[in-house]
Scaffold this active site. Structure first.
Site, PDB file in Angstrom:
ATOM      1  N   ASP A 247     -15.011  -5.865   8.863  1.00 60.01           N
ATOM      2  CA  ASP A 247     -14.801  -5.134  10.448  1.00 60.01           C
ATOM      3  C   ASP A 247     -14.755  -3.807  10.399  1.00 60.01           C
ATOM      4  OD1 ASP A 247     -10.946  -5.613  10.099  1.00 60.01           O
ATOM      5  OD2 ASP A 247     -12.696  -5.016   8.779  1.00 60.01           O
TER       6      ASP A 247
ATOM      7  N   GLU B 200     -13.646   6.980   7.120  1.00 62.31           N
ATOM      8  CA  GLU B 200     -12.543   7.817   6.176  1.00 62.31           C
ATOM      9  C   GLU B 200     -12.985   7.603   4.650  1.00 62.31           C
ATOM     10  OE1 GLU B 200      -9.565   5.901   7.995  1.00 62.31           O
ATOM     11  OE2 GLU B 200      -8.765   7.787   8.991  1.00 62.31           O
TER      12      GLU B 200
ATOM     13  N   ASN C 139      12.269  17.399 -11.065  1.00 66.70           N
ATOM     14  CA  ASN C 139      10.806  17.332 -10.584  1.00 66.70           C
ATOM     15  C   ASN C 139      10.386  16.031  -9.994  1.00 66.70           C
ATOM     16  OD1 ASN C 139      10.918  16.592 -13.623  1.00 66.70           O
ATOM     17  ND2 ASN C 139       8.501  16.753 -13.365  1.00 66.70           N
ATOM     18  N   HIS C 140      11.309  15.287 -10.253  1.00 73.33           N
ATOM     19  CA  HIS C 140      10.917  13.717  -9.900  1.00 73.33           C
ATOM     20  C   HIS C 140      11.684  13.522  -8.592  1.00 73.33           C
ATOM     21  CE1 HIS C 140       8.313  11.737 -12.613  1.00 73.33           C
ATOM     22  NE2 HIS C 140       8.679  12.584 -13.455  1.00 73.33           N
TER      23      HIS C 140
ATOM     24  N   ASN D 268     -13.479  -8.477   5.667  1.00 78.27           N
ATOM     25  CA  ASN D 268     -13.671  -8.877   6.915  1.00 78.27           C
ATOM     26  C   ASN D 268     -14.980  -8.607   7.699  1.00 78.27           C
ATOM     27  OD1 ASN D 268     -10.996  -9.925   6.329  1.00 78.27           O
ATOM     28  ND2 ASN D 268      -9.994  -8.323   7.504  1.00 78.27           N
TER      29      ASN D 268
ATOM     30  N   ASP E 106      18.276  13.115 -17.652  1.00 78.99           N
ATOM     31  CA  ASP E 106      17.069  12.320 -16.769  1.00 78.99           C
ATOM     32  C   ASP E 106      17.906  10.648 -16.954  1.00 78.99           C
ATOM     33  OD1 ASP E 106      14.011  13.731 -17.469  1.00 78.99           O
ATOM     34  OD2 ASP E 106      16.010  14.734 -17.212  1.00 78.99           O
TER      35      ASP E 106
ATOM     36  N   SER F 275     -13.334  -1.816   8.124  1.00 78.68           N
ATOM     37  CA  SER F 275     -12.100  -1.070   7.333  1.00 78.68           C
ATOM     38  C   SER F 275     -11.726  -1.778   6.164  1.00 78.68           C
ATOM     39  CB  SER F 275     -10.939  -1.523   8.441  1.00 78.68           C
ATOM     40  OG  SER F 275     -10.763  -2.760   8.521  1.00 78.68           O
TER      41      SER F 275
END
EC number: 3.1.3.16
Lengths: 653, 162
Positions: free
Chosen positions: A623, A590, A233-234, A621, A172, A625
């Protein structure tokens, strides 16, 4: 006269002998305790690292869960990928990825000339030593060309050594460029006479992952038969999201970073699974399991293994046409765009997928047998019997693997049959460990070479190195502790029958271990983590005294703050995945939908109204989001200043 | 009587846990064994200060009949528990340490030169290895005077440990 003077002399030398003994004894005791503290610090780092990996695996199940339940996927965002002729695809891709980007005249960094030669390797090394950044055009070109060559290579590269051609195996590197420089300095640059195998995990954690990747790829393109890369694995875009490589790229390449991430996703999947040296030594990143089937692994279509977090769907059968869109072959790409793949054959079978996971994630242990690797959440623990069985089955003599940090840079176990090689020195902290590489030649025993990158011109005494390591380890441990404050407090109070605010060390240790799920030497660490009174009892609330989570908003309930802090890495990845137009913003809708899923899957009991309130506040804001990066940045910990300062005693030595 | 026995049992149970913790940190393969070369470190990390000679005897006690290079926890636990119960190998008190330095500093200057320290530590008692010597020198010696002011040195080491 002679007698008396000699007896005084003997008396004096007796006392000086005893004095010397006392000093030596005391010093050895002191040194041993330093060494023990060093080991404790290492244990802390390792436990937390593996617990994090476990968290990453948990995320994988969450994604599956989310896909089954999250019906708000914008159907118009779904792209159907067609199976076109490969060369056509490549040509089109090349324009998209590489040629459409110009290198401006004002660019002062290294300019590569294709086809690459060893001059380009030198050029890169010099440039990176000066901390220059390679232009995105070249990064993309290198990745693109490397991918093309890797595609021609089998899953396992077979190489032969000879007395005049030893192979060097490195473990690694994790973005630690200084270690690579040191290896090349000590062992020479790669060439036909000086072949190398890099055994995975080139990226993540360190700050020069892209530079390392570039050096390795360019060297590979110049010497494709003598520079071998194994997947770790990375080498997985989902891991990169959590462990730093994605951030590094987006930071260094503000304009074209997303394109680089996109090509990386495919690039990783084409990295070979392993290398076999002289038909007797298997070199892979993680390990094996008792069911490891090398024949299958030779055959499998490795490029279908996109990420450890994207397991194969349970079935490759069709259901109805609707579910075909939502279930079969729905994947996330590097910047979260959800797309479907045309046919079920774009995926590995579950068995094939597990075989590869085992290779990339398993760890050897002393106990016989094969057990699920509960610490990391993927792969398994394999014992000496499994090693013997698998090596014998395929007529191999040795397994060389990496994946685990070892204090000396390498470790031999299973009766000499398994070698761990780890090449990132000072991995957890300055002074935590050495790095090492192996030189192999058929017919001779492997030779190990160790090194350690030191920042200071003179080597720090052991005490200071241990101090640094210990402080670092305790710091991250405290961050864990504060992220579970509510649960811990409840556990402490349950044990505290007399409501005295105190517990025995034993009771305190019991609570810590159970709630945090970390198998650490709590008793030995207690003096660093809590206040202990004269009777040896622990004032348990002092576990939280040196650190606090900064509340982003005053109104936020502390439990909520704590939970969000605890899961912030996971949330970041999830948000990134949801953010289908990668604007950095997600809608309130969401956010709420995702939070509902998250809390039910992770069993987190936070009032919906609280989360809503928080979201509303974060919607600066107004708005509708939320900028989730700002949202997550707001959760950070503050360590108490005094604790981080130790008296400066360097003047004495 | 019953109380006292209970208390002793609790103390022993606590010792067992402490010993297990210290042992496990060095049990790299998680199979309840440690390399014999780590035994000294483990015993000292539990607060005891055996001399090298005493350590040698202890190792003989916990080793297998045919030494394997590894010490098993089952053998180590009872021996270590007894050491803790009997409070054997107590650490050196600060004043004894100071007097030891003073003995070596026959001229009573308040310091020892680097060469003197090296001579005593590598030729007398249970001599230091080169590594141990270098390690001690790196923190102890004041590079300007090339000597160790032992009183300050002790104070620093003791504060550091606490």
């Amino acid at each position: 006269m002679g007698c008396s003077s000699s007896s005084t002399k003997t008396r004096r030398s007796d006392t000086s002998l005893r004095a010397a003994l006392i000093i030596q004894n005391w010093y050895r005791g002191y040194k041993a305790r330093l060494k023990a503290r060093q080991h404790y610090a290492l244990t802390i780092f390792q436990s937390i690292e593996y617990a994090d990996e476990q968290g990453q695996m948990q995320l994988s199940t969450f994604f599956s869960f989310m896909l089954e339940n999250y019906t708000h996927i914008h159907k118009e965002e779904l792209e159907l990928r067609n199976q076109s002729l490969e060369s056509e695809q490549d040509m089109r891709d090349r324009w998209d990825y590489v040629d459409s980007i110009d290198v401006p005249d004002s660019y002062n960094g290294p300019r590569l000339q294709f086809p690459l030669t060893c001059t380009d390797i030198d050029l890169l090394l010099e440039a990176f030593k000066e901390q220059q950044i390679l232009h995105a055009h070249y990064v993309l070109e290198v990745l693109f060309e490397t991918k093309k060559v890797l595609k021609q290579m089998p899953n396992f590269t077979h190489i032969q050594t000879s007395p005049s051609k030893e192979v060097t195996i490195c473990g690694d590197l994790h973005g630690k460029l200084d270690d690579l420089f040191l290896i090349f300095y000590k062992n020479g640059l790669p060439s036909e006479r000086n072949p190398y195998v890099f055994n995975g995990d080139f990226v993540d954690r360190g700050k020069n992952s892209i530079e390392i990747l570039m050096i390795l790829c360019v060297s590979f393109l110049v010497y494709p038969n003598d520079l071998h890369l194994n997947r770790g694995n990375h080498e997985d875009f989902m891991m990169n999201l959590r462990y730093g490589f994605t951030k590094e790229i987006l930071h260094k390449y503000k304009l074209h970073g997303k394109r680089i991430l996109q090509i990386l996703e495919e690039f990783y999947a084409w990295l070979p699974i392993g290398t076999i040296v002289d038909n007797e030594i298997l070199v892979i990143h993680g390990g094996i399991s008792e069911t490891t089937d090398l024949n299958l692994l030779h055959r499998v279509e490795r490029n279908k293994m996109k990420s450890v977090l994207i397991p194969p769907t349970e079935t490759n059968r069709d259901h109805d046409t609707d579910s075909k869109h939502n279930k079969v072959g729905v994947t996330f790409n590097a910047h979260g765009r959800i797309k479907t793949n045309g046919s079920p054959t774009e995926h590995l079978t579950k068995h094939e997928w597990e075989q590869i996971i085992d290779i990339l994630w398993s760890d050897p242990r002393g106990k016989n047998g094969c057990f699920p690797n509960t610490c990391r959440g993927g792969g398994c623990y394999f014992g000496p019997d499994v090693t013997s069985k698998i090596l014998n089955k395929y007529q191999l003599k040795m397994l060389i693997r990496s994946h685990e940090c070892k204090p000396e840079g390498y470790e031999i176990c299973h009766d000499g049959k398994v070698v761990t090689i780890f090449s990132a020195s000072n991995y957890y902290e300055e002074g935590s460990n050495r790095g090492a590489y192996i030189k192999l030649c058929s017919g001779t025993t492997p030779r190990f070479f160790q090194y350690q990158v030191t920042k200071a011109t003179c080597f720090q005494p052991l005490r200071q190195r241990v101090d640094t390591m210990e402080n670092s380890a305790i710091k991250i441990l405290r961050e864990r502790v504060i992220s579970r404050k509510s649960d811990l407090t409840r556990a402490f109070q349950l044990q505290d029958h007399r409501k005295s605010g105190k517990l025995s060390v034993s009771q305190w240790a019991f609570c810590m271990e159970n709630i945090l799920g970390l198998n650490l030497p709590w008793r030995s660490l207690s003096s660093n983590l809590v206040n202990i009174d004269q009777n040896g009892n622990v004032e348990y609330m002092s576990s939280f005294q040196n650190i606090r989570i900064e509340k982003p908003v005053q109104e936020a309930h502390s439990t909520l703050v704590e939970t969000l802090y605890r899961y912030r890495s996971d949330l970041e990845i999830i948000f990134n995945a949801i953010d289908t137009d990668h604007s950095g913003l997600i809608s309130m809708e969401e956010f709420r939908a995702m939070w509902k899923l998250f809390s039910s899957h992770y069993n987190v009991h936070i009032d919906d109204s609280q989360v809503n309130k928080l979201a509303n506040i974060m919607d600066l804001n107004k708005d509708g989001s939320i900028d989730f990066n700002e949202f997550l940045k707001a959760f950070y910990v503050v360590h108490r200043y005094e604790d981080l300062m130790k008296p400066d005693v360097t003047n004495l030595g | 009587m019953a109380d006292e026995k209970d208390r002793e049992e609790i103390i022993v149970a606590e010792f067992h846990k402490k010993i297990k913790e210290a042992f496990e940190v060095f049990d790299h393969e998680s199979n309840n064994t440690v390399d014999v070369r780590e035994i000294g470190t483990i015993i000292r990390s539990l607060g005891c200060c055996p001399t090298e000679g005493e350590l040698h005897d202890l190792i003989a006690e916990v080793e297998e009949e045919e030494p394997t290079g590894y010490i098993r926890f089952e053998k180590f636990l009872p021996v270590m528990t007894e050491i803790l119960l009997e409070r054997k190998y107590r650490p050196i008190p600060e004043d004894v340490l100071l007097r030891a330095f003073e003995v070596l500093d026959s001229a009573k200057r308040g310091f020892l030169t680097k060469d003197e320290l090296i001579k005593y530590m590598t030729e007398e008692g249970e001599p230091f290895s080169q590594e141990e010597m270098e390690e001690m020198l790196s923190a102890a010696i004041d590079p300007e005077s090339n000597s160790i002011n032992y009183k300050d040195y002790i104070t620093m080491m003791v504060t550091d440990e606490n």
